[in-house]
Design an enzyme around this catalytic site. Structure first.
Site, PDB file in Angstrom:
ATOM      1  N   ASP A 184       0.845  -1.365  -0.041  1.00 56.64           N
ATOM      2  CA  ASP A 184       0.188  -0.037  -0.175  1.00 56.64           C
ATOM      3  C   ASP A 184       0.963   1.259  -0.074  1.00 56.64           C
ATOM      4  O   ASP A 184       0.587   2.187  -0.753  1.00 56.64           O
ATOM      5  CB  ASP A 184      -0.845  -0.095   1.144  1.00 56.64           C
ATOM      6  CG  ASP A 184      -1.872   1.097   1.306  1.00 56.64           C
ATOM      7  OD1 ASP A 184      -2.617   1.059   0.305  1.00 56.64           O
ATOM      8  OD2 ASP A 184      -1.831   1.777   2.129  1.00 56.64           O
ATOM      9  N   LYS A 209       1.700   4.073  -2.890  1.00 59.05           N
ATOM     10  CA  LYS A 209       1.808   5.723  -2.720  1.00 59.05           C
ATOM     11  C   LYS A 209       2.679   6.268  -3.029  1.00 59.05           C
ATOM     12  O   LYS A 209       2.755   7.384  -3.794  1.00 59.05           O
ATOM     13  CB  LYS A 209       1.402   6.181  -1.262  1.00 59.05           C
ATOM     14  CG  LYS A 209       0.031   5.600  -0.762  1.00 59.05           C
ATOM     15  CD  LYS A 209      -0.213   5.898   0.786  1.00 59.05           C
ATOM     16  CE  LYS A 209      -1.685   5.452   1.300  1.00 59.05           C
ATOM     17  NZ  LYS A 209      -1.629   5.368   2.707  1.00 59.05           N
TER      18      LYS A 209
END
Ligand code: ADP
Ligand code: ASP
Ligand code: MG
Length: 837
Positions: free
Chosen positions: A700, A704
């Site tokens: 995750d 980003k």
């Protein structure tokens, strides 16, 4: 007529005559320069539609409903009149209005139930609107000190007997103008006429077809040899496309008369199709906005502007819906002369005019495009005309296909410019729209394509973008008040966003027109009310799928979007708050003319390949894509990066902790909590994914980091991000439940890491580090004095080092996770898009 008189014709369109305020405004425009003025009035906005509707309702025998509708219209006119009287102290026309509506009731009483009313009766009913607004406009002019006089249009405009779409008889009209209108102009009286109205040779009242007051105005201008005719409208002039369909349509400051005529003929509602016939060079023609009388609008001229033609071979796009194709085919047609002529002859006999014809060079088939409403009549007539050929099987079939539309691109510069057609077809293909037939006139002034009606908006937007018509130079259209928002994803963030949008919608002129989840969607073109949104959210919360709710439709996201795009949305914005790979849906949205806001990281971290990915796709279509909430939730991180870049600064490096989940975990570890306890607490608080390894794997954060990297020019894919996983190898493949059960096994490892760091005056953080060359995420020990060490709870932090902020980077810290802040970040992007065009 001598030039000394110099008539100046003003026509006020229905869209511009919406209420007392606009009628007064129209009167003021004329009163400012009354010399030579001749005024033509349309019915007030929506009134003609309402009148035609009343005729239909009455013909169904529903007289009571018809009378109620008449009363409502009467009320609207009386109220407008009263407002004008109060405003201008003008002479009230209430009596005229009452008389007009009494007459209307009588006419409607004559409509027998069963079958459509007689066209002559429909015409008489339809003309009431223009007659009423002409009196109100004349009274307003008088109140402003202008010597105005209502002139009965049926005495001036003479036509043939074709009810509903009469054609003026110029010679008779001219002599009536000379006899009745010219003397008034000479005496400095301003004649005010109802547009759209004429009289047939037998004296019956007729109408000139929808939009006919444009024709009244230009016809009078022609008969008066007027200096100019101005059509005052609700748009800035003629635009590159209908702004209701193509939100970034631009004003075309000068349009050649042939281009304008072609646009009008092919459906551009802004001008009546026959309005330009016979106008002389001496008469200047303007289409101008009532709302901004100083602006020059569009001038329709006979002068050519070769430089602009070269630059913009296509000047504008238009479309006509509700068309049908009739295909006449057969091997035996090859080489047989006269097939087309026979087809046209047959259609002419039944009064069907063909909008478009195309014949394959093999002559194997001819296709004719006609309005859907007359398709049956046309195909019957063709069946009769080709009886013999059908028997001899020279013609094999006459097939009808409905639900089609013609999209036409128009421009004088197309003639002789190579590549226009291929650009057009490529743009349409790229929008994934199938072209059913193509026709190009010999004049090369127009290329028309036939597409399915449901793709007509997407086609126009794609073609508009492909020919860069938004750069045509006439300035943007004044922003329409609405932005229409479609929410893709109705999970926790989607529902929170819907609620937040519901709160601000009215004050920010926004509408949420659709919400989509994995089951389907709920759509409402006028916007879902705050209450409705709250109800949908509550039902979804209680596990009802959108498709199962009232007005819910079962569909995949892509077809939901294409369904939504069939409607003429105003400045549509698609918000993706899902967590899936929605690249294809987003691409379709961009192609269809939507701007996009993302909270979903996946599409931006997806493989870009040679196409350059979503960002590139948006840029090449002139669409905007904002994604503040993809990194750092609502924190103004991406906005800051863009502003720095815009200001000419160079962002060299971004470092930070962008994960609320891991932030919380390491905060707890630092306080001495064991790993298993801390992780279980995070799970209970809802900070982790259902399988906490999705957070611990670092993927995750890697996504980003890749999104930020791409902003800095990093051109790798997700595989080139260096990711350190916090899940030991042996624990990667087991089921989630087993992993969770065995968390304690990892406690000592983490204890040791924390202690090691502490002995070096440091704490553990999971950090991203991004430059244009390297994107890396992983575990680091940071000095307790550093700002990263001070992070609390689920807060995020980013420090941005730039050429200007090299020694002392910009640091942004704050809550970086949570439904409310993420939704707020998305909302902020939506408002930015809504307010910025
Ligand atoms: P009027 O009030 O004079 O009857 P219309 O309503 O007939 O004016 O025409 C204006 C409308 O035409 C606009 O509101 C717009 O939606 C539509 N329209 C279609 N194509 C164009 C175009 N190319 N330029 C401007 N307006 C257009
Ligand atoms: N009122 C008529 C119509 O709506 C004529 C016009 O507006 O030009 O079609
Ligand atoms: Mg019109």
């Amino acid at each position: 007529m001598s030039r000394a008189i110099s008539a100046v014709v003003h026509k006020f369109g229905g869209a511009a005559l919406a209420d007392a305020k606009s009628i007064r405004h129209a009167a003021q425009i004329v009163a400012a320069r009354p010399s030579g003025a001749v005024v033509v009035a349309s019915a007030m906005r929506g009134v003609t539609d309402a009148l035609l509707d009343i005729a239909v309702v009455a013909s169904r025998g529903e007289h009571r409903a018809a009378l109620a509708a008449i009363d409502a219209l009467r009320g609207r006119h009386l109220m407008t009149d009263a407002e004008l009287a109060a405003d201008l102290g003008q002479f009230s026309t209430a009596e005229v209005i009452d008389r007009g509506f009494d007459e209307l009731s009588e006419l409607v009483g004559q409509v027998g139930g069963g079958g459509p009313p007689h066209p002559a009766l429909t015409d008489a009913i339809a003309t009431v609107g223009e007659r009423m607004s002409a009196s109100m406009l004349a009274a307003s002019l008088s109140a402003l000190g202008v010597h105005a006089k209502v002139v009965d249009a049926t005495r001036i405009v003479h036509t043939d007997a074709r009810h509903g779409n009469a054609t003026p008889d110029f010679v008779r009209t001219m002599s009536a103008v000379n006899e009745h209108l010219l003397p008034l102009v000479r005496e400095h009286v301003v004649p005010v006429l109802a547009g759209y109205i004429g009289s047939a040779p037998n004296g019956a009242i007729v109408t000139l077809g929808r939009g006919g007051s444009d024709l009244t105005a230009t016809l009078l201008a022609r008969a008066l040899n007027a200096h100019s005719v101005t059509l005052w409208k609700d748009v800035p002039g003629v635009l590159t496309a209908d702004p209701q369909v193509v939100p970034n349509a631009r004003l075309v400051p000068r349009l050649h008369v042939r281009e304008a005529a072609e646009l009008a003929y092919y459906g551009a509602k802004v001008l009546h199709p026959r309005a330009l016939i016979g106008l002389k060079d001496e008469t200047r023609i303007f289409i101008r906005p009532l709302a901004d009388p100083e602006s020059p609008g569009t001038e329709i001229t006979t002068r050519r502007d070769r430089a602009t033609e070269r630059k913009h071979p296509v000047r504008a796009i238009t479309a006509i819906g509700a068309q049908a194709i009739i295909n006449i085919s057969g091997d035996g047609m090859v080489g047989v002369p006269g097939i087309a002529a026979r087809a046209f002859g047959a259609l002419e006999r039944v009064g069907v005019s063909v909008a478009l014809i195309s014949q394959a060079s093999s002559e194997h088939s001819i296709c004719l495009v006609v309005p859907s409403a007359v398709a049956d009549r046309a195909s019957d007539a063709l069946g009769t005309a080709f009886t013999e050929q059908l028997q001899r099987q020279e013609v094999e079939g006459i097939d009808v296909r409905t639900d089609l539309a013609i999209v036409a691109v128009v421009g004088l510069g197309m003639s002789g410019t190579p590549g226009v057609a291929s650009r057009l077809f490529a743009a349409i293909a790229e929008a994934d729209v199938n072209i059913i037939a193509i026709a190009q006139g010999a004049s090369e002034l127009n290329i028309s394509v036939v597409v399915e009606e449901r793709s007509v908006a997407a086609t126009q937007r794609a073609v508009h973008a492909a020919f860069r018509l938004d750069k045509i130079g006439g300035g943007a259209v004044a922003p329409t008040p609405n932005a229409d928002v479609v929410i893709l994803g109705f999970g926790r963030i989607g529902r929170e966003l819907a609620t937040q949008l519901g709160e601000v919608a009215r004050s920010r002129a926004l509408r949420v027109v659709a919400v989509i989840d994995s089951s389907g969607y709920v759509f409402e073109s006028r916007g879902l009310s705050k209450r409705r949104l709250a109800m949908l959210a509550a039902a979804k919360e209680a596990s009802t799928a959108l498709a199962d709710m009232p007005h819910g439709v079962r569909a995949g996201a892509e077809s939901a979007i294409s369904e939504v795009q069939r409607h003429a949305l105003s400045r549509p914005i698609l918000v993706d708050v899902t967590a899936g790979d929605t690249s294809a849906v987003l691409e379709a949205a961009l192609v269809g003319g939507m701007d996009v806001v993302l909270a979903n990281k996946k599409p931006l971290a997806a493989r870009r390949g040679s196409s350059g990915g979503l960002t590139q796709s948006a840029a090449s279509r002139g669409r905007r894509l904002l994604h503040e909430a993809t990194v750092g939730a609502g924190l103004p991180l991406i906005d800051t990066i863009s502003k720095l870049k815009e200001s000419g600064d160079e962002v060299l490096r971004i470092e930070g902790c962008p994960s609320g989940t891991l932030g919380y975990l390491f905060g707890e570890l630092g306080r001495g909590t064991t790993f298993s306890t801390a992780l279980r607490a995070a799970m209970e608080l809802g900070y982790t994914e259902p399988d906490p390894r999705d957070d611990l794997s670092g993927m995750d954060v890697a996504r980003k980091a890749l999104i930020l990297g791409r902003l800095l020019g990093f051109d790798g894919e997700i595989e080139s991000v260096i990711v350190e996983s916090l899940v030991p190898d042996d624990y990667r493949d087991m089921p989630a439940s087993e992993f969770i059960a065995r968390l304690e096994e990892l406690d000592s490892l983490w204890r040791q890491r924390v202690d090691d760091a502490r002995s070096r005056d440091s704490v553990l953080r999971y950090r991203l580090m991004v430059t244009s060359d390297v994107v890396q995420v992983g575990l680091v020990a940071v000095n307790t004095a550093s700002s990263l060490a001070g992070l609390m709870g689920t807060d995020n932090q980013f420090s941005i080092t730039t050429s200007r902020y090299r020694d002392n980077p910009i640091v942004i810290t704050g809550p970086g996770a949570g439904v409310a802040v993420t939704a707020a970040g998305v909302l902020n992007d939506v408002l930015k898009l809504a307010g910025s065009r």
